[in-house]
Design an enzyme around this catalytic site. Structure first.
Site, PDB file in Angstrom:
ATOM      1  N   LYS A 134       6.483   7.481   0.159  1.00 32.88           N
ATOM      2  CA  LYS A 134       6.906   8.693   0.874  1.00 32.88           C
ATOM      3  C   LYS A 134       8.425   8.797   0.722  1.00 32.88           C
ATOM      4  O   LYS A 134       9.169   8.368   1.607  1.00 32.88           O
ATOM      5  CB  LYS A 134       6.551   8.595   2.364  1.00 32.88           C
ATOM      6  N   ASP A 150       7.006   3.844   3.585  1.00 30.14           N
ATOM      7  CA  ASP A 150       7.334   4.970   4.460  1.00 30.14           C
ATOM      8  C   ASP A 150       8.845   4.918   4.703  1.00 30.14           C
ATOM      9  O   ASP A 150       9.626   5.419   3.900  1.00 30.14           O
ATOM     10  CB  ASP A 150       6.497   4.816   5.738  1.00 30.14           C
ATOM     11  N   PHE A 178       0.087  11.636   7.354  1.00 32.70           N
ATOM     12  CA  PHE A 178      -0.531  10.329   7.545  1.00 32.70           C
ATOM     13  C   PHE A 178      -1.780  10.250   6.679  1.00 32.70           C
ATOM     14  O   PHE A 178      -2.699  11.048   6.823  1.00 32.70           O
ATOM     15  CB  PHE A 178      -0.879  10.108   9.012  1.00 32.70           C
ATOM     16  N   ASP A 236       0.822  -1.212   0.000  1.00 37.08           N
ATOM     17  CA  ASP A 236       0.000   0.000   0.000  1.00 37.08           C
ATOM     18  C   ASP A 236       0.857   1.264   0.000  1.00 37.08           C
ATOM     19  O   ASP A 236       0.651   2.162  -0.806  1.00 37.08           O
ATOM     20  CB  ASP A 236      -0.980   0.008   1.190  1.00 37.08           C
TER      21      ASP A 236
HETATM   22  P1  5GP Z   1       7.553   1.270   6.565  1.00 34.04           P
HETATM   23  O1  5GP Z   1       8.100  -0.034   7.044  1.00 34.04           O
HETATM   24  O2  5GP Z   1       7.850   1.548   5.116  1.00 34.04           O
HETATM   25  O3  5GP Z   1       7.997   2.410   7.457  1.00 34.04           O
HETATM   26  O4  5GP Z   1       6.008   1.220   6.794  1.00 34.04           O
HETATM   27  C1  5GP Z   1       5.134   0.644   5.872  1.00 34.04           C
HETATM   28  C2  5GP Z   1       3.779   0.398   6.498  1.00 34.04           C
HETATM   29  O5  5GP Z   1       3.453   1.437   7.424  1.00 34.04           O
HETATM   30  C3  5GP Z   1       2.699   0.436   5.468  1.00 34.04           C
HETATM   31  O6  5GP Z   1       2.471  -0.833   4.897  1.00 34.04           O
HETATM   32  C4  5GP Z   1       1.499   0.941   6.264  1.00 34.04           C
HETATM   33  O7  5GP Z   1       0.861  -0.153   6.884  1.00 34.04           O
HETATM   34  C5  5GP Z   1       2.114   1.817   7.321  1.00 34.04           C
HETATM   35  N1  5GP Z   1       2.070   3.256   6.961  1.00 34.04           N
HETATM   36  C6  5GP Z   1       3.107   4.067   6.661  1.00 34.04           C
HETATM   37  N2  5GP Z   1       2.693   5.324   6.375  1.00 34.04           N
HETATM   38  C7  5GP Z   1       1.340   5.291   6.478  1.00 34.04           C
HETATM   39  C8  5GP Z   1       0.318   6.274   6.284  1.00 34.04           C
HETATM   40  O8  5GP Z   1       0.528   7.448   5.942  1.00 34.04           O
HETATM   41  N3  5GP Z   1      -0.965   5.857   6.483  1.00 34.04           N
HETATM   42  C9  5GP Z   1      -1.286   4.579   6.840  1.00 34.04           C
HETATM   43  N4  5GP Z   1      -2.566   4.301   7.001  1.00 34.04           N
HETATM   44  N5  5GP Z   1      -0.337   3.633   7.035  1.00 34.04           N
HETATM   45  C10 5GP Z   1       0.956   3.979   6.854  1.00 34.04           C
END
Ligand code: 5GP
Length: 178
Positions: free
Chosen positions: A130, A102, A151, A99
């Protein structure tokens, strides 16, 4: 639900058009490859569904679920597999459908885990990215849209398990999560 949204940043129609574009690229690259499309639950569910419906190549679909943020909006950096894929991906072409990227730590973990099974290739397809938040140098092959560090919710993305069924991507009002 909509009253909690500060602003819609990507409309339902924009998502649809971009999904169609991504599907065209993947179709062109994966003809004859019979890829395994791995949908990362739960956030990628709508994206993976819409994307695979637009693909005309033969493919298989599998699912993986990892520990998430819980009800918070900050990455813990700690990733744990809750549900593994059922497919043997050895010598297979794998497309991971996520999805949002981040920090990228979740995808780095999945990528490294899949590498151990000796697949023919692994590519990553994310609806949202992001780029300013990345903490890894993992290559993201297909990106729907770049977003800022706010977010976001909707089209599969939740806050505390709510808002996933909004048909657009929106920014949640700060007072809802702070
Ligand atoms: P990462 O490991 O890349 O930091 O985080 C990825 C996961 O964090 C995504 O699959 C999602 O579940 C959650 N996440 C990161 N940013 C957002 C955001 O802006 N909104 C939502 N709903 N989930 C996010």
């Amino acid at each position: 639900m909509r009253k909690d949204i500060e602003k819609i940043i990507i409309s339902e129609n924009e998502i649809k058009m971009r999904v169609d574009e991504l599907a065209k690229k993947i179709d062109a690259e994966y003809s004859e490859k019979n890829p395994v499309v791995v949908c990362i639950l739960r956030g990628a569910i709508f994206f993976a569904t819409d994307l695979t419906k637009e693909l005309s190549i033969p493919l298989e679909i599998d699912f993986m679920s990892l520990s998430s943020y819980g009800d918070s909006t900050k990455s813990s950096g700690v990733v744990k597999i809750k549900k593994d894929i059922d497919t043997d991906i050895t010598k297979r072409h794998v497309i991971i459908v996520e999805d949002i990227v981040d920090t990228g730590l979740t995808l780095k973990y999945i990528n490294d885990y899949f590498e151990k099974h000796n697949p023919a290739s692994i590519k990553i397809c994310t609806l949202l990215d992001k780029p300013n938040a990345h903490k890894t140098d993992l290559k993201i092959d297909y990106v729907g849209f770049d977003v800022g560090n706010e977010f976001v919710v909707g089209y599969g993305l939740d806050f505390a398990q709510k808002y996933r069924n909004l048909p657009f991507i929106g920014i949640l009002k700060k007072e809802i999560y702070s």
